[in-house]
Design an enzyme around this catalytic site. Structure first.
Site, PDB file in Angstrom:
ATOM      1  N   TYR A  40       0.877  -1.169   0.000  1.00 23.25           N
ATOM      2  CA  TYR A  40       0.000   0.000   0.000  1.00 23.25           C
ATOM      3  C   TYR A  40       0.914   1.217   0.000  1.00 23.25           C
ATOM      4  CZ  TYR A  40      -2.681   3.862   1.998  1.00 23.25           C
ATOM      5  OH  TYR A  40      -3.246   5.087   2.220  1.00 23.25           O
ATOM      6  N   GLU A  65      -3.694   7.372  -3.350  1.00 21.21           N
ATOM      7  CA  GLU A  65      -3.427   6.025  -2.836  1.00 21.21           C
ATOM      8  C   GLU A  65      -3.246   5.036  -3.977  1.00 21.21           C
ATOM      9  OE1 GLU A  65      -5.732   5.545   1.443  1.00 21.21           O
ATOM     10  OE2 GLU A  65      -6.769   5.010  -0.381  1.00 21.21           O
TER      11      GLU A  65
END
Ligand code: GDP
Ligand code: MN
Length: 378
Positions: A100, A188
């Site tokens: 991530y 993100e």
């Protein structure tokens, strides 16, 4: 402002951030045709909300027939209140590890902060809640270019091998530029996947932009998706009202954004839940009160309405006239609690009393009264 994954991918490509190949389509047949050249295909709902994987909005398909069937199923879904009308087909990447990578505006550090973990994927929210120390952070100096040694050791926390880390280094620097140059508030990549071949690929993308900076990015503003705003919010905008839908049952009409925020705080403090933020602004046009009330009343959850006017430029008598006009034009089936204070208060109060309405002077009293009314024991 939010954008779709496919729009985020377009921006990633423009900034040389590697992504797996993708095509946007709007029918199952198109999905099949667009993905013929790929062995395994990911079929993905394009909706302005996360957690699509967990809602059945992301599926792997191993043949053109499967692509068509999955696409048809996903096109019939509604995810987070958004009906799926477009899907993305992607050339599925083999995944060795799901990282991530996120960039946020961290208010406590007063700077953009990078976040990275090797435990990415669909459970990132749980990880952030239960094991936040697994998420590494780096806050570059806001006025300097990103420090190369600091960036490399930050990436080394999650990406031990040199070659994928070199790729991540270049991609992260580009992502940081994307964030700053476009006034993003959140970027993100999850999963930011390491493939068995040692490649780092963005398999998903999420970008939010600072609404207050959109005026200097017309090409970003052009990406706006109308479904992001509720019908009420869009109508309020055309009427010159500043309106945001919330989840509670107490409608609010307030003059001034600061007073409106304070009103929401007070409602919460006294145990109620507001249904909206609504600033009618400083003008004294009675029609604004009519417009505002008609938008508030379209929400079927409303149990009571608080009108909070602190008259400065706004005159209480104009507001009172507007309220009576609204009563004639609209079916107001819920209790109205009116708080009037300030310019022409006495005249406003007299106008209301003549029509059988009462105005409260104190804000605390008015808020408590509207909460009682919403609970049905006024
Ligand atoms: P989200 O649930 O809305 O965040 O949607 P994502 O695009 O992140 O997809 C959810 C999950 O599907 C990812 O965490 C991956 O595990 C999986 N996935 C997505 N793209 C691919 C791909 O290209 N290949 C493989 N093998 N899995 C993928
Ligand atoms: Mn994701």
């Amino acid at each position: 402002m939010k954008i779709h994954e496919y729009q985020a991918r377009d921006l990633f490509r423009a900034y040389n951030i590697p992504v797996n190949d993708y095509k946007l389509v709007s029918s199952a047949r198109e999905a099949r045709e667009a993905s013929m050249a790929w062995k395994q295909v990911v079929v993905k709902a394009q909706v302005l909300t996360g957690g699509r994987g967990k809602s059945g909005g992301v599926k792997l398909a191993n043949s053109p027939e499967e692509v068509e069937a999955e696409a048809a199923a996903i096109l019939g879904l509604e995810i987070g209140g958004y009906p799926v009308d477009r899907i993305l087909v992607c050339d599925s990447a083999p995944i060795e590890k799901e990282h991530y990578l996120g960039l946020i505006l961290d208010r406590s550090r007063r700077a953009v902060t990078l976040m990275l973990t090797d435990q990415g994927g669909v459970d990132i929210e749980e990880l952030a809640a239960n094991n936040p120390s697994a998420i590494h952070k780096l806050t570059p100096h806001p006025h300097k270019s990103i420090n190369e040694a600091a960036l490399d050791s930050f990436l080394a926390n999650s990406i031990p091998s040199a070659e994928p880390r070199r790729q991540a280094f270049l991609a992260t620097r580009n992502l940081y530029s994307l964030f700053l140059e476009n006034d993003a508030s959140l970027v993100e990549i999850n999963p930011y996947a390491l493939t068995p071949g040692g490649e780092m690929l963005a398999l998903d993308g999420k970008i939010n932009f600072d609404d207050n900076a959109l005026f200097r990015h017309p090409e970003i503003e052009a990406l706006r998706n109308p479904e992001e705003s509720s019908a009420d919010e869009l109508e309020a905008k055309t009427k010159g009202l500043s309106f945001v839908s919330l989840d509670g049952d107490i409608g609010c009409m307030v003059n001034g954004a600061g007073l409106a925020m304070a009103t929401l705080d007070l409602i919460k403090l006294h145990g109620g839940e507001a249904a909206n933020f609504l600033d009618v602004g400083g003008s004294s046009n009675p029609q604004k009160a009519v417009d505002a009330l008609s938008i508030i009343l379209r929400n079927s959850r409303i149990k009571a309405i608080l009108i909070n006017i602190f008259g400065g430029i706004t005159r209480c008598d104009d507001i009172a006239d507007g309220l009576l006009m609204a009563r004639r034009k609209l079916e107001i089936g819920v209790p109205l609690i009116i708080r009037l204070a300030g310019t022409n208060e006495r005249r406003g109060r007299a106008i209301l009393e003549e029509a059988g309405l009462k105005a409260i002077h104190g804000l605390d009293d008015a808020v408590k009264a509207v909460i009682r009314a919403a609970r049905g024991n006024s």
